[in-house]
Scaffold this motif. Structure first.
Motif, PDB file in Angstrom:
ATOM      1  N   THR A  99       3.754  36.848  22.240  1.00 34.62           N
ATOM      2  CA  THR A  99       4.940  36.169  22.756  1.00 34.62           C
ATOM      3  C   THR A  99       4.591  35.350  23.994  1.00 34.62           C
ATOM      4  OG1 THR A  99       5.459  38.170  24.018  1.00 34.62           O
ATOM      5  CG2 THR A  99       6.587  37.872  21.913  1.00 34.62           C
ATOM      6  N   THR A 100       5.388  34.312  24.244  1.00 34.40           N
ATOM      7  CA  THR A 100       5.284  33.571  25.497  1.00 34.40           C
ATOM      8  C   THR A 100       5.839  34.453  26.607  1.00 34.40           C
ATOM      9  OG1 THR A 100       5.531  31.458  24.355  1.00 34.40           O
ATOM     10  CG2 THR A 100       5.975  31.487  26.717  1.00 34.40           C
ATOM     11  N   LYS A 101       5.046  34.625  27.671  1.00 36.69           N
ATOM     12  CA  LYS A 101       5.428  35.516  28.773  1.00 36.69           C
ATOM     13  C   LYS A 101       5.553  34.692  30.044  1.00 36.69           C
ATOM     14  CE  LYS A 101       2.912  39.195  26.441  1.00 36.69           C
ATOM     15  NZ  LYS A 101       2.559  38.303  25.298  1.00 36.69           N
ATOM     16  N   GLY A 102       6.749  34.118  30.252  1.00 34.50           N
ATOM     17  CA  GLY A 102       6.939  33.264  31.408  1.00 34.50           C
ATOM     18  C   GLY A 102       6.043  32.050  31.324  1.00 34.50           C
ATOM     19  N   ARG A 103       5.124  31.916  32.296  1.00 34.09           N
ATOM     20  CA  ARG A 103       4.220  30.759  32.335  1.00 34.09           C
ATOM     21  C   ARG A 103       2.995  30.935  31.457  1.00 34.09           C
ATOM     22  NH1 ARG A 103       0.380  31.328  37.010  1.00 34.09           N
ATOM     23  NH2 ARG A 103       0.544  33.489  37.744  1.00 34.09           N
ATOM     24  N   HIS A 104       2.883  32.073  30.780  1.00 33.08           N
ATOM     25  CA  HIS A 104       1.688  32.380  30.013  1.00 33.08           C
ATOM     26  C   HIS A 104       1.946  32.387  28.504  1.00 33.08           C
ATOM     27  CE1 HIS A 104      -0.523  33.435  33.642  1.00 33.08           C
ATOM     28  NE2 HIS A 104       0.469  34.230  34.004  1.00 33.08           N
ATOM     29  N   TRP A 105       0.936  31.974  27.755  1.00 26.62           N
ATOM     30  CA  TRP A 105       0.793  32.228  26.330  1.00 26.62           C
ATOM     31  C   TRP A 105       1.642  31.347  25.400  1.00 26.62           C
ATOM     32  CZ3 TRP A 105      -3.225  34.153  24.207  1.00 26.62           C
ATOM     33  CH2 TRP A 105      -4.027  35.059  24.921  1.00 26.62           C
ATOM     34  N   TYR A 106       2.200  30.259  25.901  1.00 24.67           N
ATOM     35  CA  TYR A 106       2.838  29.349  24.943  1.00 24.67           C
ATOM     36  C   TYR A 106       1.775  28.671  24.082  1.00 24.67           C
ATOM     37  CZ  TYR A 106       5.485  25.537  22.886  1.00 24.67           C
ATOM     38  OH  TYR A 106       6.047  24.668  21.989  1.00 24.67           O
ATOM     39  N   ASN A 107       0.671  28.287  24.709  1.00 23.88           N
ATOM     40  CA  ASN A 107      -0.491  27.753  23.977  1.00 23.88           C
ATOM     41  C   ASN A 107      -0.133  26.589  23.052  1.00 23.88           C
ATOM     42  OD1 ASN A 107      -1.883  29.779  25.228  1.00 23.88           O
ATOM     43  ND2 ASN A 107      -2.899  30.520  23.385  1.00 23.88           N
ATOM     44  N   GLY A 108       0.704  25.693  23.531  1.00 15.11           N
ATOM     45  CA  GLY A 108       1.069  24.540  22.717  1.00 15.11           C
ATOM     46  C   GLY A 108       1.853  24.893  21.474  1.00 15.11           C
ATOM     47  N   GLY A 109       2.447  26.069  21.462  1.00 15.59           N
ATOM     48  CA  GLY A 109       3.238  26.508  20.317  1.00 15.59           C
ATOM     49  C   GLY A 109       2.428  27.134  19.209  1.00 15.59           C
ATOM     50  N   GLU A 110       1.106  27.323  19.413  1.00 14.31           N
ATOM     51  CA  GLU A 110       0.239  27.845  18.359  1.00 14.31           C
ATOM     52  C   GLU A 110       0.706  29.215  17.875  1.00 14.31           C
ATOM     53  OE1 GLU A 110      -4.527  28.247  17.759  1.00 14.31           O
ATOM     54  OE2 GLU A 110      -3.716  29.271  19.532  1.00 14.31           O
ATOM     55  N   ASN A 111       0.980  30.113  18.806  1.00 15.15           N
ATOM     56  CA  ASN A 111       1.352  31.476  18.411  1.00 15.15           C
ATOM     57  C   ASN A 111       2.666  31.499  17.636  1.00 15.15           C
ATOM     58  OD1 ASN A 111      -0.929  32.512  19.857  1.00 15.15           O
ATOM     59  ND2 ASN A 111       0.237  32.296  21.752  1.00 15.15           N
ATOM     60  N   GLU A 112       3.585  30.638  18.017  1.00 17.91           N
ATOM     61  CA  GLU A 112       4.853  30.556  17.290  1.00 17.91           C
ATOM     62  C   GLU A 112       4.656  29.988  15.890  1.00 17.91           C
ATOM     63  OE1 GLU A 112       7.858  28.573  19.541  1.00 17.91           O
ATOM     64  OE2 GLU A 112       7.774  30.007  21.205  1.00 17.91           O
ATOM     65  N   ARG A 113       3.769  29.005  15.754  1.00 20.76           N
ATOM     66  CA  ARG A 113       3.538  28.429  14.422  1.00 20.76           C
ATOM     67  C   ARG A 113       3.086  29.499  13.432  1.00 20.76           C
ATOM     68  NH1 ARG A 113       1.127  24.367  17.312  1.00 20.76           N
ATOM     69  NH2 ARG A 113      -0.994  24.880  16.635  1.00 20.76           N
ATOM     70  N   TYR A 114       2.181  30.357  13.829  1.00 23.88           N
ATOM     71  CA  TYR A 114       1.715  31.403  12.912  1.00 23.88           C
ATOM     72  C   TYR A 114       2.821  32.422  12.646  1.00 23.88           C
ATOM     73  CZ  TYR A 114      -3.041  29.611  13.203  1.00 23.88           C
ATOM     74  OH  TYR A 114      -4.154  28.816  13.116  1.00 23.88           O
ATOM     75  N   HIS A 115       3.553  32.805  13.672  1.00 19.55           N
ATOM     76  CA  HIS A 115       4.615  33.798  13.495  1.00 19.55           C
ATOM     77  C   HIS A 115       5.721  33.273  12.579  1.00 19.55           C
ATOM     78  CE1 HIS A 115       6.963  37.360  14.665  1.00 19.55           C
ATOM     79  NE2 HIS A 115       8.015  36.560  14.657  1.00 19.55           N
ATOM     80  N   TYR A 116       6.050  32.009  12.736  1.00 22.46           N
ATOM     81  CA  TYR A 116       7.131  31.410  11.949  1.00 22.46           C
ATOM     82  C   TYR A 116       6.636  30.797  10.635  1.00 22.46           C
ATOM     83  CZ  TYR A 116       9.817  31.750  16.329  1.00 22.46           C
ATOM     84  OH  TYR A 116      10.448  32.207  17.459  1.00 22.46           O
ATOM     85  N   HIS A 117       5.367  30.940  10.316  1.00 24.25           N
ATOM     86  CA  HIS A 117       4.772  30.393   9.084  1.00 24.25           C
ATOM     87  C   HIS A 117       4.884  28.873   9.041  1.00 24.25           C
ATOM     88  CE1 HIS A 117       4.949  34.425   6.655  1.00 24.25           C
ATOM     89  NE2 HIS A 117       4.368  34.560   7.831  1.00 24.25           N
ATOM     90  N   ARG A 118       4.495  28.239  10.155  1.00 20.76           N
ATOM     91  CA  ARG A 118       4.523  26.780  10.242  1.00 20.76           C
ATOM     92  C   ARG A 118       3.138  26.214  10.540  1.00 20.76           C
ATOM     93  NH1 ARG A 118       9.730  26.833  14.304  1.00 20.76           N
ATOM     94  NH2 ARG A 118      11.290  27.596  12.796  1.00 20.76           N
ATOM     95  N   TRP A 119       2.098  26.949  10.149  1.00 15.37           N
ATOM     96  CA  TRP A 119       0.742  26.477  10.422  1.00 15.37           C
ATOM     97  C   TRP A 119       0.446  25.196   9.651  1.00 15.37           C
ATOM     98  CZ3 TRP A 119       1.570  31.522   8.378  1.00 15.37           C
ATOM     99  CH2 TRP A 119       1.525  31.598   6.981  1.00 15.37           C
ATOM    100  N   THR A 120      -0.599  24.528  10.065  1.00 11.64           N
ATOM    101  CA  THR A 120      -1.004  23.261   9.436  1.00 11.64           C
ATOM    102  C   THR A 120      -2.513  23.297   9.149  1.00 11.64           C
ATOM    103  OG1 THR A 120      -1.676  22.039  11.424  1.00 11.64           O
ATOM    104  CG2 THR A 120       0.702  22.144  10.943  1.00 11.64           C
TER     105      THR A 120
END
Length: 560
Positions: free
Chosen positions: A75-96
């Protein structure tokens, strides 16, 4: 005809952005016949592809299996771990096709095949009698390499479907073989290996050598997931192999008496391990996960000098108001899927002399010695309390963003530094016993998997009582005195319970996506902050853009 021998191998065609040829970069030129001077040289060459396997079994491959499924998240933790949305793409099945974990896995798969093929071609030329080795030794070595190549292709089939089938390092720009062709290639290799690999004997330690039971287990895995791979159910074939392995036809194995026997510092002596990758501090160490799982200050809890970056955790079992997600959907909620009396559900605590208990960091983060571990972000200088929840609890209160917990959202973007339960499946010793650090080997295949595989095959064939008995034979070791408060029965063993049992026993072992696909819920199931896509093409990852750009003969998977 001379063959250049690769000692420090770099697969330029695989690593540097193309997959047109399995082309090594040569650091020295000698013939195998002159390079090998002793049995030690033979074994060193044999072991080189296994060092790649050690890397391959973690990192991107693990991430594709677990962060796309229902048990783990970053998960994104405040200022950490958004990573350009990479982690969300895999979790939401939106990889490319451009995502890095996917390219790393395609590349790593073919790299493993290349290393196995290259070493095999060298060893085939040797006269083993010159090293006081037998033809049986040579057959076993060559078939270990064949089996290792089959393992890489088995994982590639699982991730991508058909891949180019290389049989030598000289082939260039091969097109993808079909799913069925790759399936048959793997099957043929493993069937031959069953006749030429050695068997494990009773009391023999597991040192990373591929033996008959490992090949039999891989073949069973191939059949077990055949419906997903080639559209043909082969549970009967998987059942026959699983039963034969349990019966000892491919070597002597038994279930470990304790839950942590297959995972602890002495797991090379566990009778349950069918194949593991050896690990030792600063030597092929099994440690890649440490930085991802643990809080920056968890080093104080472990009493170690290793830092971590506080990214990954279990998906939450509870909503912000503390009610259970299991009331809304069955998948996920990994921590609360464990019974409360399960020995693994205890907080992880190192007991000394290699002993430990528990498998999780949850609740107040207080070290076994009583030191209160404090936060450094949302809870700076405050006691850390890990929550089996995801929400911005630090923003609730007078004068803050939210007036009550009822207003909180729970999703990938709302984590905090104390978000999520952290697993400790690999024990972490303190500095005072640092010689044990990373002494636990990586268990790739263990007998418990064969029990569960056989149980599922029986269940699918209508033998629910037989399936329950097999699962219970593993479950009982997880409870004080072997008293299971919630045993599996023919009556309660439905699909949901089966998926829970796979989750509990193999939590974090890099297989969850495959299990969800086999049960046909990977794209149709719902779990925390994940709505089903209904798009079956997502059961396979795309062929990476970098692979296609280097080989115009590669075709993309449907739907991408």
């Amino acid at each position: 005809m001379k063959k250049k021998y690769i000692w420090a191998i770099a697969l330029s065609g695989v690593l540097m952005g193309s997959c047109t040829k399995l082309e090594p970069e040569f650091y020295r030129e000698v013939t195998p016949e002159t390079f090998f001077q002793s049995e030690k040289d033979v074994l060193a060459a044999l072991n080189r592809p296994f060092t790649h396997a050690s890397w391959y079994m973690g990192e991107d491959r693990w991430r594709l299996q677990e962060y796309t499924a229902d048990n783990f998240a970053i998960t994104t933790k405040g200022r950490h771990w958004y990573n350009g949305g990479e982690n969300e793409r895999y979790h939401y099945h939106r990889w490319t096709p451009d995502d890095g974990w996917i390219w790393g896995s395609w590349r790593g798969t073919l790299m493993g095949v290349a290393l196995a093929l290259d070493t095999k071609q060298d060893l085939e030329k040797l006269d083993y009698s010159k090293f006081a080795l037998t033809q049986e030794d040579k057959d076993a070595h060559l078939n270990q390499l064949n089996t290792l190549a089959a393992y890489f292709y088995l994982r590639g089939l699982d991730y991508f479907g058909g891949m180019p089938i290389f049989t030598s390092l000289d082939q260039e720009s091969l097109p993808r073989n079909t799913d069925q062709e790759l399936f048959s290639h793997i099957e043929g290799i493993l069937k031959e290996a069953l006749t030429k690999l050695k068997k494990k004997q009773a009391g023999e330690t597991e040192e990373g050598v591929l033996k008959q039971a490992a090949a039999a287990s891989m073949l069973a895995q191939l059949y077990f997931n055949a419906e997903a791979y080639i559209g043909k159910p082969m549970y009967t074939e998987a059942q026959q192999l699983a039963q034969a392995i349990i019966n000892g036809e491919y070597g002597t194995y038994t279930l470990d008496a304790t839950w942590n026997g297959p995972h602890g510092f002495a797991n090379d002596r566990s009778p349950e391990i069918i194949w593991s990758i050896p690990s030792q501090f600063n030597r092929l160490q099994y440690s890649w996960f440490y930085a991802d799982f643990y809080h920056y200050n968890t080093r104080e809890y472990f009493n170690t000098d290793m830092g971590a970056n506080n990214g990954a955790h279990l998906t939450p079992s509870r909503k912000p108001d503390s009610t259970l997600y299991k009331a809304d959907f069955q998948l996920g909620s990994p921590f609360e899927t464990f019974d409360n009396t399960d020995l693994r559900k205890k907080p992880y605590k190192y007991l000394g002399n290699g002993g430990y208990e528990g498998m999780f960091l949850n609740g107040p983060h207080v070290s076994p010695a009583g030191a209160v571990i404090k936060g450094g972000e949302e809870y700076k200088d405050q006691p850390l309390v890990f929550r089996d929840q995801v929400a911005r609890f630090s923003e609730v209160g007078p004068g803050k963003k939210y007036s009550s917990i009822a207003q909180l959202e729970s999703k990938m973007s709302t984590g905090e530094e104390n978000t999520g339960v952290r697993p400790v499946k690999v024990p972490i010793p303190p500095l005072s016993e640092n010689t044990l650090r990373w002494g636990a080997d990586n268990p790739v295949i263990r007998l418990a998997e064969i029990y569960y595989m056989l149980a599922e095959c029986k269940w699918r064939a209508g033998d629910r009582a037989g399936a329950a008995d097999l699962i219970n034979s593993v479950r009982k070791r997880n409870f004080p005195g072997g008293v299971d408060p919630n045993p599996v029965t023919a009556a309660n063993l439905d699909q949901d319970r089966f998926l829970d049992e796979w989750s509990i026993e193999f939590l974090g072992e890099g297989r969850r996506r495959t299990d969800l696909i086999r049960w046909k819920v990977f794209t149709s199931g719902r779990w925390w902050d994940h709505q089903p896509s209904g798009s079956a093409h997502l059961n396979r990852f795309p062929v990476p853009t970098e692979a296609i750009s280097g080989n115009n003969n590669l075709t993309q998977n449907p739907g991408y």
